[in-house]
Scaffold this active site. Structure first.
Site, PDB file in Angstrom:
ATOM      1  N   TYR A 147       1.133  -1.216   0.217  1.00 61.77           N
ATOM      2  CA  TYR A 147       0.113  -0.205   0.237  1.00 61.77           C
ATOM      3  C   TYR A 147       1.245   1.157  -0.211  1.00 61.77           C
ATOM      4  O   TYR A 147       0.795   1.517  -0.781  1.00 61.77           O
ATOM      5  CB  TYR A 147      -1.121  -0.050   1.109  1.00 61.77           C
ATOM      6  CG  TYR A 147      -1.913   0.958   1.374  1.00 61.77           C
ATOM      7  CD1 TYR A 147      -2.854   0.644   0.642  1.00 61.77           C
ATOM      8  CD2 TYR A 147      -1.743   1.890   1.957  1.00 61.77           C
ATOM      9  CE1 TYR A 147      -4.341   2.223   0.598  1.00 61.77           C
ATOM     10  CE2 TYR A 147      -2.595   3.280   1.992  1.00 61.77           C
ATOM     11  CZ  TYR A 147      -3.460   3.353   1.328  1.00 61.77           C
ATOM     12  OH  TYR A 147      -4.591   4.047   1.530  1.00 61.77           O
ATOM     13  N   ASN A 192     -14.553  -0.732  13.505  1.00 61.05           N
ATOM     14  CA  ASN A 192     -14.240  -1.185  14.274  1.00 61.05           C
ATOM     15  C   ASN A 192     -15.072  -0.812  15.563  1.00 61.05           C
ATOM     16  O   ASN A 192     -15.757  -2.264  16.241  1.00 61.05           O
ATOM     17  CB  ASN A 192     -12.686  -2.026  14.169  1.00 61.05           C
ATOM     18  CG  ASN A 192     -12.026  -3.361  13.299  1.00 61.05           C
ATOM     19  OD1 ASN A 192     -13.407  -3.295  12.362  1.00 61.05           O
ATOM     20  ND2 ASN A 192     -11.471  -3.838  13.695  1.00 61.05           N
ATOM     21  N   PHE A 193     -14.555  -0.343  16.222  1.00 60.41           N
ATOM     22  CA  PHE A 193     -14.938   0.211  17.085  1.00 60.41           C
ATOM     23  C   PHE A 193     -16.589   0.398  17.976  1.00 60.41           C
ATOM     24  O   PHE A 193     -16.785  -0.395  19.157  1.00 60.41           O
ATOM     25  CB  PHE A 193     -14.351   1.779  18.001  1.00 60.41           C
ATOM     26  CG  PHE A 193     -12.593   1.346  18.433  1.00 60.41           C
ATOM     27  CD1 PHE A 193     -12.320  -0.549  18.465  1.00 60.41           C
ATOM     28  CD2 PHE A 193     -11.847   2.359  18.987  1.00 60.41           C
ATOM     29  CE1 PHE A 193     -10.472  -0.520  18.615  1.00 60.41           C
ATOM     30  CE2 PHE A 193     -10.957   1.871  19.049  1.00 60.41           C
ATOM     31  CZ  PHE A 193     -10.030   1.076  18.810  1.00 60.41           C
TER      32      PHE A 193
HETATM   33  P1  NAD Z   1     -12.267   1.868  -0.293  1.00 61.31           P
HETATM   34  O1  NAD Z   1     -11.731   0.360   0.505  1.00 61.31           O
HETATM   35  O2  NAD Z   1     -13.952   1.886   1.336  1.00 61.31           O
HETATM   36  O3  NAD Z   1     -12.835   1.696  -1.182  1.00 61.31           O
HETATM   37  C1  NAD Z   1     -11.433   1.167  -2.287  1.00 61.31           C
HETATM   38  C2  NAD Z   1     -12.726   1.453  -3.138  1.00 61.31           C
HETATM   39  O4  NAD Z   1     -11.695   1.143  -4.792  1.00 61.31           O
HETATM   40  C3  NAD Z   1     -13.795   0.168  -3.250  1.00 61.31           C
HETATM   41  O5  NAD Z   1     -15.019   0.953  -4.297  1.00 61.31           O
HETATM   42  C4  NAD Z   1     -12.298  -0.794  -4.269  1.00 61.31           C
HETATM   43  O6  NAD Z   1     -14.193  -1.954  -5.070  1.00 61.31           O
HETATM   44  C5  NAD Z   1     -12.288  -0.192  -5.194  1.00 61.31           C
HETATM   45  N1  NAD Z   1     -10.959  -0.417  -6.007  1.00 61.31           N
HETATM   46  C6  NAD Z   1      -9.993  -1.243  -5.567  1.00 61.31           C
HETATM   47  N2  NAD Z   1      -8.704  -1.496  -6.672  1.00 61.31           N
HETATM   48  C7  NAD Z   1      -9.389  -1.610  -8.020  1.00 61.31           C
HETATM   49  C8  NAD Z   1      -9.292  -2.257  -8.824  1.00 61.31           C
HETATM   50  N3  NAD Z   1      -8.530  -2.149  -9.209  1.00 61.31           N
HETATM   51  N4  NAD Z   1     -10.457  -0.829  -9.879  1.00 61.31           N
HETATM   52  C9  NAD Z   1     -11.629  -0.617  -9.331  1.00 61.31           C
HETATM   53  N5  NAD Z   1     -11.910  -0.163  -8.278  1.00 61.31           N
HETATM   54  C10 NAD Z   1     -11.263  -0.430  -7.692  1.00 61.31           C
HETATM   55  O7  NAD Z   1     -11.487   2.751   0.408  1.00 61.31           O
HETATM   56  P2  NAD Z   1     -11.621   4.020   1.077  1.00 61.31           P
HETATM   57  O8  NAD Z   1     -11.652   4.316   2.460  1.00 61.31           O
HETATM   58  O9  NAD Z   1     -13.320   4.872   0.262  1.00 61.31           O
HETATM   59  O10 NAD Z   1     -11.088   4.448  -0.107  1.00 61.31           O
HETATM   60  C11 NAD Z   1     -10.645   5.863  -1.161  1.00 61.31           C
HETATM   61  C12 NAD Z   1      -8.865   5.767  -1.203  1.00 61.31           C
HETATM   62  O11 NAD Z   1      -8.861   6.493  -0.345  1.00 61.31           O
HETATM   63  C13 NAD Z   1      -7.786   4.725  -1.266  1.00 61.31           C
HETATM   64  O12 NAD Z   1      -6.970   4.986  -2.557  1.00 61.31           O
HETATM   65  C14 NAD Z   1      -7.483   4.932  -0.398  1.00 61.31           C
HETATM   66  O13 NAD Z   1      -6.465   4.583  -0.244  1.00 61.31           O
HETATM   67  C15 NAD Z   1      -7.111   7.059  -0.074  1.00 61.31           C
HETATM   68  N6  NAD Z   1      -7.088   6.831   1.444  1.00 61.31           N
HETATM   69  C16 NAD Z   1      -8.237   6.877   2.138  1.00 61.31           C
HETATM   70  C17 NAD Z   1      -8.358   7.202   3.479  1.00 61.31           C
HETATM   71  C18 NAD Z   1      -9.230   6.884   4.392  1.00 61.31           C
HETATM   72  O14 NAD Z   1      -8.844   7.137   5.476  1.00 61.31           O
HETATM   73  N7  NAD Z   1     -10.316   6.748   4.530  1.00 61.31           N
HETATM   74  C19 NAD Z   1      -7.221   7.988   4.030  1.00 61.31           C
HETATM   75  C20 NAD Z   1      -5.912   7.771   3.284  1.00 61.31           C
HETATM   76  C21 NAD Z   1      -5.760   7.375   2.020  1.00 61.31           C
HETATM   77  N1  UDP Z   2      -6.436  -0.867  15.554  1.00 60.10           N
HETATM   78  C1  UDP Z   2      -7.004  -0.762  17.212  1.00 60.10           C
HETATM   79  N2  UDP Z   2      -7.499  -2.282  16.282  1.00 60.10           N
HETATM   80  C2  UDP Z   2      -8.975  -2.400  15.727  1.00 60.10           C
HETATM   81  C3  UDP Z   2      -8.469  -1.426  13.871  1.00 60.10           C
HETATM   82  C4  UDP Z   2      -7.402  -0.782  14.595  1.00 60.10           C
HETATM   83  O1  UDP Z   2      -6.031  -0.483  17.562  1.00 60.10           O
HETATM   84  O2  UDP Z   2      -9.484  -3.120  15.797  1.00 60.10           O
HETATM   85  C5  UDP Z   2      -4.971   0.268  15.905  1.00 60.10           C
HETATM   86  C6  UDP Z   2      -4.415   0.368  14.615  1.00 60.10           C
HETATM   87  O3  UDP Z   2      -3.154  -0.772  15.275  1.00 60.10           O
HETATM   88  C7  UDP Z   2      -3.478   1.917  14.612  1.00 60.10           C
HETATM   89  C8  UDP Z   2      -5.104   2.399  14.208  1.00 60.10           C
HETATM   90  O4  UDP Z   2      -6.019   2.240  15.332  1.00 60.10           O
HETATM   91  O5  UDP Z   2      -2.868   2.251  15.195  1.00 60.10           O
HETATM   92  C9  UDP Z   2      -5.603   2.863  13.058  1.00 60.10           C
HETATM   93  O6  UDP Z   2      -6.012   1.549  12.419  1.00 60.10           O
HETATM   94  P1  UDP Z   2      -6.350   1.688  10.858  1.00 60.10           P
HETATM   95  O7  UDP Z   2      -6.138   0.125   9.853  1.00 60.10           O
HETATM   96  O8  UDP Z   2      -7.755   2.402  11.348  1.00 60.10           O
HETATM   97  O9  UDP Z   2      -5.387   2.478  10.288  1.00 60.10           O
HETATM   98  P2  UDP Z   2      -3.947   2.853  10.082  1.00 60.10           P
HETATM   99  O10 UDP Z   2      -3.107   2.303  10.697  1.00 60.10           O
HETATM  100  O11 UDP Z   2      -4.330   2.872   8.093  1.00 60.10           O
HETATM  101  O12 UDP Z   2      -4.054   4.335  10.212  1.00 60.10           O
END
Ligand code: NAD
Ligand code: UDP
Length: 313
Positions: A147, A192-193
């Protein structure tokens, strides 16, 4: 008369993508959602499907696609560690080949393209809070690398296409974002929480719970992404977007317990490898350049999210 803007949202069936599609439709655009449904869900799009200006195409962005649009947003990529580690090779391909395909399309169409990058490009950071100038501390061969390195490589591809081919790019580094439409089995900490609390199951805190994150409510995030996309072409990013209020994971667990009134206990589980210890964005650039800052407090955002999960569980 100029018609509606046609906008491609790759990953539009996911958590963030579906909120973006909704906002773009509300603003009068025509939206093409492209998704392979790896983590996305049709139920996120049900209401949008009633609109004649919304279309869904099942497609994996690792393969080229040839359509005519005015703007592209790339949100395609699983974002939860649980899901992106299920098929790490596919995760990396999605960021690299997917970005290449969409950048090729943006070049041919001379249109703007937004990349949903991430705070994970900073890895387990040595600088706190993280500014855009910081190059990060990322393990290239660990379980999160598919990732983190995929997203770093995507940023490289965006900036090389900008310099070499003049593609109009916008790169937003998104920090932890939460809200309605997260999947109940998404695996990220907020969902999750809340799900655990509502089911009166133990809240699973990984490690000691002293690691920190800064949580942004989804509507605040979509607002800044729209502002970034409509800003002048000289503003390419990368720009941090997130909420700078920082919390320990343990504090989040306690807040969720209090807001849900749950009788769940806290259960400590092993910390996943390479889990960043401390994370908070510096949003100075977003404030200065886009005049934006988040408005929703963690308590208010959690209340909205809890109401959502109560309705779907
Ligand atoms: P999500 O998993 O809910 O959404 C991702 C979407 O992309 C899904 O609908 C999935 O089916 C689609 N997808 C995955 N691989 C694909 C492919 N090869 N072709 C077409 N579609 C594909 O995640 P999200 O939280 O909505 O995140 C969306 C974007 O934002 C991601 O790129 C993620 O890296 C980025 N992002 C999200 C967060 C967050 O906290 N939510 C933080 C940082 C970055
Ligand atoms: N985490 C946790 N319990 C869970 C899921 C996640 O304690 O059930 C912790 C995880 O180890 C991390 C933080 O919460 O330190 C955020 O995790 P998340 O997967 O939401 O996002 P990221 O690690 O990508 O920031």
């Amino acid at each position: 008369m100029k018609g509606r803007k046609r906008i491609l949202v790759a990953g539009g069936a996911g958590f963030l993508g579906s909120h973006l599609c909704e906002r773009l439709l509300k603003e009068g655009s025509e939206v093409l959602c492209v998704d392979n449904f790896f983590t996305g869900n049709r139920s996120n799009l049900l209401q949008l499907m009633e609109s004649p200006y919304f279309e869904v195409i099942r497609h994996d962005i690792c393969l080229p696609l040839n359509i005519e649009v005015d703007e592209i947003y790339n949100f395609a990529c699983p974002a939860s560690p649980l899901h992106y580690q299920k098929d790490p090779i596919q995760t990396l391909k999605t960021s690299v080949l997917g970005s290449l395909n969409l950048l090729g399309l943006a070049e041919r169409l001379s249109c703007k393209i937004f990349q949903a990058s991430t705070s994970e490009v900073y890895g387990d950071p040595h600088l706190h809070p993280q500014t855009e100038e910081y190059w990060g501390n990322v393990n290239p061969i660990g379980q999160r690398s598919c990732y983190d390195e995929g997203k770093r490589c995507a940023e490289t591809l965006f900036f090389d296409h900008h310099r070499q081919k003049g593609v109009r790019i916008k790169v937003g580094r998104i920090f932890n974002t939460y809200g309605p439409r997260m999947h109940p089995n998404d695996g990220r900490v907020v969902s999750n929480f809340i799900v655990q609390a509502l089911k009166n199951e133990p809240l699973t805190v990984y490690g000691t719970g002293n690691q920190t994150r800064a949580f942004c409510y989804v509507h605040d995030l979509i607002e800044v992404i729209i502002r970034l996309m409509s800003s002048s072409d000289t503003i390419t990013g990368p720009i941090n977007i997130g909420n700078p209020s920082e919390f320990r994971v343990l504090d989040l667990a306690q807040e969720v317990l209090q807001l849900t009134g749950s009788s769940s206990q806290i259960e400590f589980r092993p910390l996943p490898s390479d889990d960043p210890k401390q994370r908070r964005p510096s949003i100075h650039q977003a404030q200065q350049v886009l005049g934006w800052e988040p408005k929703t407090s963690l308590t208010e955002g959690l209340k909205q999210t809890i109401t959502y999960f109560q309705s779907v569980l």
